[in-house]
Design a protein around this motif. Sequence first.
Motif, PDB file in Angstrom:
ATOM      1  N   ARG A 148     -32.925  12.426 -39.159  1.00  0.00           N
ATOM      2  CA  ARG A 148     -33.847  12.901 -39.123  1.00  0.00           C
ATOM      3  C   ARG A 148     -34.132  12.849 -40.223  1.00  0.00           C
ATOM      4  O   ARG A 148     -35.014  12.962 -40.988  1.00  0.00           O
ATOM      5  CB  ARG A 148     -34.231  14.178 -38.062  1.00  0.00           C
ATOM      6  CG  ARG A 148     -34.314  14.261 -37.161  1.00  0.00           C
ATOM      7  CD  ARG A 148     -34.058  16.026 -36.468  1.00  0.00           C
ATOM      8  NE  ARG A 148     -34.793  15.305 -35.247  1.00  0.00           N
ATOM      9  CZ  ARG A 148     -36.149  15.198 -34.580  1.00  0.00           C
ATOM     10  NH1 ARG A 148     -37.116  16.132 -34.789  1.00  0.00           N
ATOM     11  NH2 ARG A 148     -36.247  15.753 -33.362  1.00  0.00           N
ATOM     12  N   TRP A 149     -32.982  13.233 -41.354  1.00  0.00           N
ATOM     13  CA  TRP A 149     -32.843  13.054 -42.634  1.00  0.00           C
ATOM     14  C   TRP A 149     -33.078  12.129 -43.713  1.00  0.00           C
ATOM     15  O   TRP A 149     -34.185  12.210 -44.492  1.00  0.00           O
ATOM     16  CB  TRP A 149     -30.916  13.898 -42.722  1.00  0.00           C
ATOM     17  CG  TRP A 149     -31.261  15.361 -42.740  1.00  0.00           C
ATOM     18  CD1 TRP A 149     -30.444  16.371 -41.897  1.00  0.00           C
ATOM     19  CD2 TRP A 149     -31.848  16.473 -43.671  1.00  0.00           C
ATOM     20  NE1 TRP A 149     -30.150  17.547 -42.280  1.00  0.00           N
ATOM     21  CE2 TRP A 149     -31.604  17.826 -44.030  1.00  0.00           C
ATOM     22  CE3 TRP A 149     -33.260  16.542 -45.061  1.00  0.00           C
ATOM     23  CZ2 TRP A 149     -31.915  18.931 -44.176  1.00  0.00           C
ATOM     24  CZ3 TRP A 149     -33.847  17.951 -45.159  1.00  0.00           C
ATOM     25  CH2 TRP A 149     -32.868  19.135 -45.027  1.00  0.00           C
ATOM     26  N   LEU A 150     -32.408  10.899 -42.781  1.00  0.00           N
ATOM     27  CA  LEU A 150     -32.806   9.552 -43.453  1.00  0.00           C
ATOM     28  C   LEU A 150     -34.583   9.467 -43.043  1.00  0.00           C
ATOM     29  O   LEU A 150     -34.982   9.064 -44.157  1.00  0.00           O
ATOM     30  CB  LEU A 150     -32.221   8.952 -42.233  1.00  0.00           C
ATOM     31  CG  LEU A 150     -31.829   7.301 -42.436  1.00  0.00           C
ATOM     32  CD1 LEU A 150     -31.907   7.179 -44.629  1.00  0.00           C
ATOM     33  CD2 LEU A 150     -31.259   5.960 -42.351  1.00  0.00           C
ATOM     34  N   THR A 151     -34.624   9.706 -42.263  1.00  0.00           N
ATOM     35  CA  THR A 151     -36.493   9.526 -42.406  1.00  0.00           C
ATOM     36  C   THR A 151     -36.982  10.666 -42.952  1.00  0.00           C
ATOM     37  O   THR A 151     -38.495  10.686 -43.351  1.00  0.00           O
ATOM     38  CB  THR A 151     -36.975  10.499 -40.240  1.00  0.00           C
ATOM     39  OG1 THR A 151     -36.314   8.974 -39.485  1.00  0.00           O
ATOM     40  CG2 THR A 151     -38.566   9.939 -40.359  1.00  0.00           C
ATOM     41  N   TYR A 152     -36.769  11.649 -43.027  1.00  0.00           N
ATOM     42  CA  TYR A 152     -37.662  12.600 -44.603  1.00  0.00           C
ATOM     43  C   TYR A 152     -36.971  12.199 -45.932  1.00  0.00           C
ATOM     44  O   TYR A 152     -38.097  12.196 -46.232  1.00  0.00           O
ATOM     45  CB  TYR A 152     -36.590  14.139 -44.311  1.00  0.00           C
ATOM     46  CG  TYR A 152     -36.893  14.992 -45.381  1.00  0.00           C
ATOM     47  CD1 TYR A 152     -38.134  16.312 -45.509  1.00  0.00           C
ATOM     48  CD2 TYR A 152     -35.997  14.812 -46.593  1.00  0.00           C
ATOM     49  CE1 TYR A 152     -38.153  16.615 -46.377  1.00  0.00           C
ATOM     50  CE2 TYR A 152     -36.479  15.644 -47.139  1.00  0.00           C
ATOM     51  CZ  TYR A 152     -37.834  16.615 -47.434  1.00  0.00           C
ATOM     52  OH  TYR A 152     -37.851  17.932 -48.559  1.00  0.00           O
ATOM     53  N   LEU A 153     -36.391  11.535 -46.059  1.00  0.00           N
ATOM     54  CA  LEU A 153     -36.454  11.119 -47.910  1.00  0.00           C
ATOM     55  C   LEU A 153     -36.194   9.519 -47.106  1.00  0.00           C
ATOM     56  O   LEU A 153     -37.835   9.496 -48.313  1.00  0.00           O
ATOM     57  CB  LEU A 153     -34.652  10.346 -47.984  1.00  0.00           C
ATOM     58  CG  LEU A 153     -33.379  11.460 -47.710  1.00  0.00           C
ATOM     59  CD1 LEU A 153     -31.948  11.042 -48.143  1.00  0.00           C
ATOM     60  CD2 LEU A 153     -34.207  12.574 -48.980  1.00  0.00           C
ATOM     61  N   TRP A 154     -36.922   8.900 -46.365  1.00  0.00           N
ATOM     62  CA  TRP A 154     -37.985   7.606 -46.439  1.00  0.00           C
ATOM     63  C   TRP A 154     -39.085   8.052 -46.551  1.00  0.00           C
ATOM     64  O   TRP A 154     -40.309   6.901 -47.144  1.00  0.00           O
ATOM     65  CB  TRP A 154     -37.037   6.302 -46.187  1.00  0.00           C
ATOM     66  CG  TRP A 154     -37.172   6.401 -44.316  1.00  0.00           C
ATOM     67  CD1 TRP A 154     -36.880   6.273 -43.314  1.00  0.00           C
ATOM     68  CD2 TRP A 154     -38.628   5.932 -43.678  1.00  0.00           C
ATOM     69  NE1 TRP A 154     -37.411   6.120 -42.423  1.00  0.00           N
ATOM     70  CE2 TRP A 154     -38.853   6.723 -42.012  1.00  0.00           C
ATOM     71  CE3 TRP A 154     -40.730   5.770 -44.591  1.00  0.00           C
ATOM     72  CZ2 TRP A 154     -39.236   5.515 -40.999  1.00  0.00           C
ATOM     73  CZ3 TRP A 154     -41.523   5.772 -43.416  1.00  0.00           C
ATOM     74  CH2 TRP A 154     -40.969   6.112 -41.874  1.00  0.00           C
ATOM     75  N   VAL A 155     -39.622   8.813 -45.653  1.00  0.00           N
ATOM     76  CA  VAL A 155     -40.900   9.058 -45.922  1.00  0.00           C
ATOM     77  C   VAL A 155     -41.541   9.411 -47.495  1.00  0.00           C
ATOM     78  O   VAL A 155     -42.826   8.967 -48.211  1.00  0.00           O
ATOM     79  CB  VAL A 155     -41.326   9.835 -44.268  1.00  0.00           C
ATOM     80  CG1 VAL A 155     -43.002  10.656 -44.834  1.00  0.00           C
ATOM     81  CG2 VAL A 155     -40.952   9.152 -43.374  1.00  0.00           C
ATOM     82  N   ILE A 156     -40.514  10.380 -47.734  1.00  0.00           N
ATOM     83  CA  ILE A 156     -40.943  10.715 -48.657  1.00  0.00           C
ATOM     84  C   ILE A 156     -40.961  10.111 -49.939  1.00  0.00           C
ATOM     85  O   ILE A 156     -41.885  10.234 -51.083  1.00  0.00           O
ATOM     86  CB  ILE A 156     -40.058  11.801 -49.400  1.00  0.00           C
ATOM     87  CG1 ILE A 156     -39.983  13.687 -48.469  1.00  0.00           C
ATOM     88  CG2 ILE A 156     -39.906  12.881 -50.168  1.00  0.00           C
ATOM     89  CD1 ILE A 156     -41.422  14.419 -48.458  1.00  0.00           C
ATOM     90  N   SER A 157     -39.891   9.149 -49.866  1.00  0.00           N
ATOM     91  CA  SER A 157     -39.706   8.087 -51.160  1.00  0.00           C
ATOM     92  C   SER A 157     -40.840   7.326 -50.966  1.00  0.00           C
ATOM     93  O   SER A 157     -42.126   6.463 -52.213  1.00  0.00           O
ATOM     94  CB  SER A 157     -38.518   7.787 -50.787  1.00  0.00           C
ATOM     95  OG  SER A 157     -37.602   8.056 -51.369  1.00  0.00           O
ATOM     96  N   LEU A 158     -41.536   6.788 -49.921  1.00  0.00           N
ATOM     97  CA  LEU A 158     -42.387   6.271 -49.961  1.00  0.00           C
ATOM     98  C   LEU A 158     -44.204   6.793 -50.089  1.00  0.00           C
ATOM     99  O   LEU A 158     -45.078   6.512 -50.451  1.00  0.00           O
ATOM    100  CB  LEU A 158     -42.518   5.548 -48.331  1.00  0.00           C
ATOM    101  CG  LEU A 158     -41.606   4.052 -48.213  1.00  0.00           C
ATOM    102  CD1 LEU A 158     -41.743   3.286 -46.703  1.00  0.00           C
ATOM    103  CD2 LEU A 158     -41.660   2.849 -48.986  1.00  0.00           C
ATOM    104  N   GLY A 159     -43.723   7.989 -49.182  1.00  0.00           N
ATOM    105  CA  GLY A 159     -45.184   8.985 -49.561  1.00  0.00           C
ATOM    106  C   GLY A 159     -45.337   9.027 -51.312  1.00  0.00           C
ATOM    107  O   GLY A 159     -46.658   8.917 -52.278  1.00  0.00           O
ATOM    108  N   ILE A 160     -44.634   9.269 -52.118  1.00  0.00           N
ATOM    109  CA  ILE A 160     -44.435   9.513 -53.268  1.00  0.00           C
ATOM    110  C   ILE A 160     -44.546   8.103 -54.419  1.00  0.00           C
ATOM    111  O   ILE A 160     -46.486   8.041 -54.736  1.00  0.00           O
ATOM    112  CB  ILE A 160     -43.145   9.420 -54.035  1.00  0.00           C
ATOM    113  CG1 ILE A 160     -42.777  11.218 -53.960  1.00  0.00           C
ATOM    114  CG2 ILE A 160     -43.637   9.840 -55.467  1.00  0.00           C
ATOM    115  CD1 ILE A 160     -41.131  11.620 -53.835  1.00  0.00           C
ATOM    116  N   ALA A 161     -44.359   7.056 -53.613  1.00  0.00           N
ATOM    117  CA  ALA A 161     -44.624   6.189 -54.404  1.00  0.00           C
ATOM    118  C   ALA A 161     -46.276   5.004 -54.000  1.00  0.00           C
ATOM    119  O   ALA A 161     -46.609   4.771 -54.279  1.00  0.00           O
ATOM    120  CB  ALA A 161     -43.865   4.830 -53.953  1.00  0.00           C
TER     121      ALA A 161
END
Length: 274
Positions: A148-161
Amino acid sequence: MSAPGIPARVPAVLAVSRARARVEFLIFIRERISVVFTFFFPVLLLIVIGAIFHGQQLPGGIDLAQYFVAGMIGAGLFGVSFQNVAIAIPIERDIGTLKRLAGTPMPRSAYFIGKMAMVAFVALAQNVLLLGIGSAFFGLRLPDTADRWLTYLWVISLGIASCTMLGIAASGFIRNGRTAPAVMTPIAIVLQFISGVYFVFATLPSWMQTVAAVFPLKWIAQGMRSVFLPDDYQAQEPAGSWELGRVALVLVAWCVLGFLIAARTFRWRSRFDD
Protein backbone atom coordinates in the motif's frame (compact mmCIF):
# COMPACT_ATOMS: atom_id res chain seq x y z
CA MET A 1 33.81 7.14 -25.35
CA SER A 2 31.24 9.78 -24.52
CA ALA A 3 30.78 12.91 -26.55
CA PRO A 4 32.81 15.93 -25.46
CA GLY A 5 31.04 18.10 -22.90
CA ILE A 6 28.29 15.60 -22.05
CA PRO A 7 29.72 14.45 -18.66
CA ALA A 8 30.21 18.05 -17.61
CA ARG A 9 26.83 19.21 -18.93
CA VAL A 10 24.63 16.75 -17.04
CA PRO A 11 25.93 17.71 -13.55
CA ALA A 12 25.69 21.37 -14.60
CA VAL A 13 22.02 21.00 -15.53
CA LEU A 14 21.33 19.20 -12.24
CA ALA A 15 23.11 21.89 -10.25
CA VAL A 16 21.22 24.67 -12.01
CA SER A 17 17.97 22.77 -11.54
CA ARG A 18 18.58 22.47 -7.79
CA ALA A 19 19.23 26.21 -7.61
CA ARG A 20 16.12 26.90 -9.65
CA ALA A 21 14.04 24.64 -7.41
CA ARG A 22 15.18 26.65 -4.39
CA VAL A 23 14.17 29.88 -6.14
CA GLU A 24 10.76 28.42 -7.04
CA PHE A 25 10.17 27.36 -3.45
CA LEU A 26 11.11 30.79 -2.09
CA ILE A 27 8.79 32.46 -4.60
CA PHE A 28 5.97 30.15 -3.54
CA ILE A 29 6.29 30.70 0.22
CA ARG A 30 6.58 34.48 -0.20
CA GLU A 31 3.20 34.59 -1.94
CA ARG A 32 1.00 34.35 1.15
CA ILE A 33 -2.23 34.04 -0.82
CA SER A 34 -0.83 31.07 -2.76
CA VAL A 35 0.37 29.44 0.43
CA VAL A 36 -3.04 29.80 2.08
CA PHE A 37 -5.22 28.74 -0.84
CA THR A 38 -2.89 26.18 -2.39
CA PHE A 39 -1.16 24.63 0.60
CA PHE A 40 -3.54 25.09 3.53
CA PHE A 41 -6.94 25.09 1.80
CA PRO A 42 -7.14 21.28 1.46
CA VAL A 43 -6.07 21.00 5.10
CA LEU A 44 -8.86 23.35 6.19
CA LEU A 45 -11.36 21.43 4.05
CA LEU A 46 -10.25 18.17 5.63
CA ILE A 47 -10.84 19.62 9.09
CA VAL A 48 -14.29 20.95 8.16
CA ILE A 49 -15.45 17.88 6.22
CA GLY A 50 -13.90 15.52 8.74
CA ALA A 51 -15.72 17.26 11.59
CA ILE A 52 -19.04 17.19 9.73
CA PHE A 53 -18.92 13.55 8.65
CA HIS A 54 -16.87 12.04 11.46
CA GLY A 55 -18.66 8.92 12.68
CA GLN A 56 -20.84 8.59 9.59
CA GLN A 57 -20.20 5.45 7.61
CA LEU A 58 -20.28 4.17 4.05
CA PRO A 59 -21.46 0.66 3.14
CA GLY A 60 -19.10 -1.84 4.70
CA GLY A 61 -18.61 0.16 7.88
CA ILE A 62 -16.06 2.58 6.41
CA ASP A 63 -15.82 5.94 8.13
CA LEU A 64 -16.78 8.69 5.68
CA ALA A 65 -13.90 10.82 6.92
CA GLN A 66 -11.52 8.04 5.87
CA TYR A 67 -12.95 8.24 2.35
CA PHE A 68 -12.55 12.00 2.15
CA VAL A 69 -8.90 11.92 3.23
CA ALA A 70 -8.08 10.12 -0.03
CA GLY A 71 -9.94 12.80 -1.96
CA MET A 72 -8.28 15.65 -0.09
CA ILE A 73 -4.83 14.23 -0.85
CA GLY A 74 -5.72 14.16 -4.54
CA ALA A 75 -7.24 17.64 -4.46
CA GLY A 76 -4.24 19.07 -2.63
CA LEU A 77 -1.83 17.55 -5.11
CA PHE A 78 -3.95 18.79 -8.03
CA GLY A 79 -4.04 22.31 -6.61
CA VAL A 80 -0.31 22.50 -5.92
CA SER A 81 0.59 21.19 -9.36
CA PHE A 82 -1.99 21.88 -12.07
CA GLN A 83 -3.76 24.93 -10.66
CA ASN A 84 -0.75 26.63 -9.09
CA VAL A 85 1.54 26.08 -12.10
CA ALA A 86 -1.07 27.11 -14.67
CA ILE A 87 -1.61 30.38 -12.80
CA ALA A 88 2.02 31.13 -11.89
CA ILE A 89 3.53 30.72 -15.36
CA PRO A 90 1.34 33.34 -17.14
CA ILE A 91 2.10 35.80 -14.33
CA GLU A 92 5.84 35.12 -14.66
CA ARG A 93 5.49 35.57 -18.42
CA ASP A 94 3.70 38.90 -18.06
CA ILE A 95 6.23 40.44 -15.64
CA GLY A 96 9.12 39.39 -17.87
CA THR A 97 10.60 36.66 -15.68
CA LEU A 98 10.44 34.02 -18.41
CA LYS A 99 11.87 36.39 -21.02
CA ARG A 100 14.83 37.18 -18.79
CA LEU A 101 15.42 33.50 -17.97
CA ALA A 102 15.31 32.60 -21.65
CA GLY A 103 18.06 35.15 -22.29
CA THR A 104 20.43 33.67 -19.69
CA PRO A 105 22.81 30.72 -20.14
CA MET A 106 20.53 28.64 -17.89
CA PRO A 107 19.41 25.44 -19.64
CA ARG A 108 15.72 25.90 -20.29
CA SER A 109 15.04 22.41 -18.98
CA ALA A 110 16.25 23.59 -15.55
CA TYR A 111 13.24 25.91 -15.29
CA PHE A 112 10.80 23.04 -15.73
CA ILE A 113 12.76 20.68 -13.49
CA GLY A 114 12.88 23.35 -10.80
CA LYS A 115 9.14 23.94 -11.11
CA MET A 116 8.39 20.23 -10.78
CA ALA A 117 10.79 19.85 -7.84
CA MET A 118 9.02 22.70 -6.02
CA VAL A 119 5.64 21.09 -6.66
CA ALA A 120 6.91 17.73 -5.38
CA PHE A 121 8.32 19.22 -2.17
CA VAL A 122 5.19 21.26 -1.40
CA ALA A 123 2.87 18.35 -2.26
CA LEU A 124 4.77 15.94 -0.01
CA ALA A 125 4.81 18.45 2.87
CA GLN A 126 1.07 18.93 2.41
CA ASN A 127 0.56 15.16 2.41
CA VAL A 128 2.42 14.80 5.70
CA LEU A 129 0.20 17.48 7.23
CA LEU A 130 -3.00 15.89 5.89
CA LEU A 131 -2.03 12.43 7.12
CA GLY A 132 -0.98 13.79 10.50
CA ILE A 133 -4.22 15.70 11.06
CA GLY A 134 -6.32 12.85 9.71
CA SER A 135 -4.73 10.24 11.97
CA ALA A 136 -4.60 12.50 15.04
CA PHE A 137 -8.15 13.88 14.95
CA PHE A 138 -10.31 11.77 12.65
CA GLY A 139 -9.09 8.23 13.25
CA LEU A 140 -7.44 7.90 9.85
CA ARG A 141 -5.91 4.45 9.46
CA LEU A 142 -2.57 4.70 7.70
CA PRO A 143 -1.50 2.01 5.22
CA ASP A 144 -0.33 -1.09 7.07
CA THR A 145 1.51 -2.97 4.32
CA ALA A 146 4.51 -2.26 2.12
CA ASP A 147 2.38 -2.78 -1.00
CA ARG A 148 0.00 0.00 0.00
CA TRP A 149 2.85 2.41 0.75
CA LEU A 150 4.41 1.55 -2.60
CA THR A 151 1.09 2.30 -4.32
CA TYR A 152 0.88 5.55 -2.39
CA LEU A 153 4.35 6.59 -3.61
CA TRP A 154 3.87 5.79 -7.29
CA VAL A 155 0.41 7.37 -7.43
CA ILE A 156 1.78 10.53 -5.81
CA SER A 157 4.81 10.56 -8.12
CA LEU A 158 2.83 10.03 -11.33
CA GLY A 159 0.16 12.45 -10.09
CA ILE A 160 2.72 15.20 -9.53
CA ALA A 161 4.34 14.61 -12.93
CA SER A 162 1.10 14.41 -14.91
CA CYS A 163 -0.65 17.35 -13.24
CA THR A 164 2.43 19.57 -13.43
CA MET A 165 2.84 18.81 -17.14
CA LEU A 166 -0.88 19.50 -17.61
CA GLY A 167 -0.49 22.82 -15.79
CA ILE A 168 2.47 23.81 -17.98
CA ALA A 169 0.50 22.85 -21.07
CA ALA A 170 -2.57 24.80 -19.92
CA SER A 171 -0.50 27.93 -19.26
CA GLY A 172 0.09 28.28 -22.99
CA PHE A 173 -3.62 28.83 -23.61
CA ILE A 174 -3.99 31.66 -21.08
CA ARG A 175 -3.61 35.10 -22.60
CA ASN A 176 -2.22 36.90 -19.55
CA GLY A 177 -1.55 36.59 -15.85
CA ARG A 178 -4.51 38.75 -14.82
CA THR A 179 -7.02 36.28 -16.20
CA ALA A 180 -5.18 33.13 -15.13
CA PRO A 181 -6.84 32.72 -11.69
CA ALA A 182 -10.29 33.44 -13.14
CA VAL A 183 -9.79 30.79 -15.84
CA MET A 184 -8.04 28.04 -13.89
CA THR A 185 -9.78 28.19 -10.49
CA PRO A 186 -13.28 27.29 -11.79
CA ILE A 187 -11.81 24.46 -13.89
CA ALA A 188 -10.01 23.05 -10.85
CA ILE A 189 -13.10 23.33 -8.65
CA VAL A 190 -15.36 21.61 -11.19
CA LEU A 191 -12.88 18.76 -11.65
CA GLN A 192 -12.71 18.30 -7.88
CA PHE A 193 -16.49 18.05 -7.63
CA ILE A 194 -16.81 15.46 -10.41
CA SER A 195 -13.72 13.41 -9.51
CA GLY A 196 -14.82 11.95 -6.20
CA VAL A 197 -13.17 14.51 -3.91
CA TYR A 198 -16.25 15.97 -2.19
CA PHE A 199 -18.77 13.26 -3.09
CA VAL A 200 -18.59 9.49 -3.24
CA PHE A 201 -17.61 8.94 -6.86
CA ALA A 202 -19.94 5.99 -7.46
CA THR A 203 -22.97 8.14 -6.55
CA LEU A 204 -22.28 10.75 -9.23
CA PRO A 205 -24.26 10.73 -12.51
CA SER A 206 -22.67 8.46 -15.11
CA TRP A 207 -21.96 11.34 -17.48
CA MET A 208 -19.98 13.12 -14.75
CA GLN A 209 -18.00 9.94 -14.13
CA THR A 210 -17.26 9.72 -17.86
CA VAL A 211 -16.04 13.33 -18.05
CA ALA A 212 -13.95 12.96 -14.88
CA ALA A 213 -12.32 9.79 -16.23
CA VAL A 214 -10.67 11.88 -18.96
CA PHE A 215 -8.58 13.84 -16.45
CA PRO A 216 -5.91 12.72 -13.98
CA LEU A 217 -7.56 13.87 -10.73
CA LYS A 218 -10.19 11.12 -10.82
CA TRP A 219 -7.49 8.47 -11.14
CA ILE A 220 -5.31 10.00 -8.43
CA ALA A 221 -8.25 9.97 -6.01
CA GLN A 222 -9.06 6.39 -6.99
CA GLY A 223 -5.46 5.34 -6.45
CA MET A 224 -5.50 6.98 -3.03
CA ARG A 225 -8.71 5.15 -2.13
CA SER A 226 -6.94 1.87 -2.89
CA VAL A 227 -4.31 2.91 -0.33
CA PHE A 228 -6.56 4.07 2.50
CA LEU A 229 -9.72 1.98 2.13
CA PRO A 230 -10.10 -1.77 2.69
CA ASP A 231 -9.86 -3.99 -0.38
CA ASP A 232 -13.51 -4.96 0.10
CA TYR A 233 -14.56 -1.41 -0.79
CA GLN A 234 -13.34 -1.74 -4.37
CA ALA A 235 -16.60 -3.57 -5.08
CA GLN A 236 -18.30 -0.17 -4.59
CA GLU A 237 -16.23 1.43 -7.36
CA PRO A 238 -18.01 1.81 -10.74
CA ALA A 239 -15.69 -0.78 -12.32
CA GLY A 240 -15.82 -3.07 -9.29
CA SER A 241 -12.07 -2.82 -8.71
CA TRP A 242 -9.32 -0.28 -8.00
CA GLU A 243 -8.06 -0.54 -11.62
CA LEU A 244 -4.52 0.30 -10.55
CA GLY A 245 -3.14 -0.70 -13.94
CA ARG A 246 -5.46 1.79 -15.60
CA VAL A 247 -4.60 4.43 -12.98
CA ALA A 248 -0.92 4.12 -13.92
CA LEU A 249 -1.69 4.07 -17.65
CA VAL A 250 -3.84 7.21 -17.58
CA LEU A 251 -1.35 9.16 -15.46
CA VAL A 252 1.58 8.17 -17.69
CA ALA A 253 -0.50 9.08 -20.75
CA TRP A 254 -1.13 12.54 -19.29
CA CYS A 255 2.59 12.97 -18.62
CA VAL A 256 3.28 12.31 -22.30
CA LEU A 257 0.29 14.26 -23.63
CA GLY A 258 1.01 17.21 -21.33
CA PHE A 259 4.63 17.26 -22.51
CA LEU A 260 3.62 17.19 -26.19
CA ILE A 261 1.07 19.98 -25.75
CA ALA A 262 3.48 22.09 -23.68
CA ALA A 263 6.19 21.67 -26.32
CA ARG A 264 3.85 23.32 -28.85
CA THR A 265 2.12 25.93 -26.70
CA PHE A 266 4.64 27.11 -24.09
CA ARG A 267 5.78 30.69 -24.61
CA TRP A 268 8.71 32.45 -22.95
CA ARG A 269 7.48 35.89 -24.03
CA SER A 270 4.24 37.72 -23.41
CA ARG A 271 1.95 38.33 -26.39
CA PHE A 272 2.72 42.02 -25.91
CA ASP A 273 6.38 41.30 -26.70
CA ASP A 274 5.58 39.70 -30.06
